[in-house]
Design an enzyme around this catalytic site. Structure first.
Site, PDB file in Angstrom:
ATOM      1  CG  HIS A  67     -55.241 -25.052 -18.549  1.00 19.28           C
ATOM      2  ND1 HIS A  67     -56.464 -24.491 -18.800  1.00 19.28           N
ATOM      3  CD2 HIS A  67     -54.335 -24.104 -18.892  1.00 19.28           C
ATOM      4  CE1 HIS A  67     -56.292 -23.266 -19.283  1.00 19.28           C
ATOM      5  NE2 HIS A  67     -55.002 -23.011 -19.336  1.00 19.28           N
ATOM      6  CD  GLU A  68     -51.057 -23.695 -17.303  1.00 21.27           C
ATOM      7  OE1 GLU A  68     -50.510 -23.290 -18.356  1.00 21.27           O
ATOM      8  OE2 GLU A  68     -51.974 -23.063 -16.742  1.00 21.27           O
ATOM      9  CG  HIS A  71     -51.362 -23.665 -22.801  1.00 23.01           C
ATOM     10  ND1 HIS A  71     -52.118 -22.967 -23.717  1.00 23.01           N
ATOM     11  CD2 HIS A  71     -51.972 -23.483 -21.602  1.00 23.01           C
ATOM     12  CE1 HIS A  71     -53.132 -22.389 -23.098  1.00 23.01           C
ATOM     13  NE2 HIS A  71     -53.073 -22.688 -21.814  1.00 23.01           N
TER      14      HIS A  71
END
Length: 156
Positions: A67-68, A71
């Site tokens: 998820h991170e 980004h």
């Protein structure tokens, strides 16, 4: 070690998909509270919550790390876009092969800060110490979304 292995696997996927070399991010374990992780785009850094990681190791690594990282990859590939927009969703699903989830479901009992009960006309709300202090210092007030009344500290 699990975090670094997951990062390497996911970076390899992105490198192959886009036929380029993404710079590996630095990782630190300094996130506190209920957040599982935070991506710092300009610094190419991922910060993770060490308590949530230790309590949920494999699920945390499989969900939060991609998820991170997504980004950061989106920022490097597309520039400044919506945090969980179409580019991020594409990066999660097509490139990294994981569901595009925006919230974690980990138990936050051991990381949740002190909560303060406030009341309105229809229910009790629990506010964080930050919001409680802002009210006490007369810097802010909060309104219930349902009944539109100002929240008042519930006296025990």
């Amino acid at each position: 070690m699990q975090v670094q292995r997951q990062l390497k696997r996911d970076l390899d996927k992105a490198n192959r998909y886009f036929n380029k070399h993404f710079t590996p991010p630095t990782v630190s374990y300094t996130v506190r509270g209920r957040k599982a992780g935070v991506a710092y785009l300009q610094q190419n850094e991922i910060r993770l919550n060490p308590i949530l990681l230790s309590e949920n190791s494999s699920n945390f690594v499989q969900q939060v790390v991609p998820h991170e990282l997504a980004h950061l990859l989106v920022y490097q590939q597309f520039g400044q876009v919506q945090p969980h927009g179409k580019e991020w969703k594409m990066m999660m699903k097509e490139v990294l092969g994981v569901p595009a989830e925006t919230y974690h479901c980990f138990d936050v009992t051991n990381v949740a800060g002190q909560q303060f009960p406030y009341r309105c006309g229809c229910q009790t709300h629990f506010l964080s110490i930050r919001r409680h202090n802002a009210i006490m210092q007369h810097k802010r007030s909060y309104i219930c979304k349902k009944c539109k009344e100002i929240l008042v500290l519930k006296v025990k």
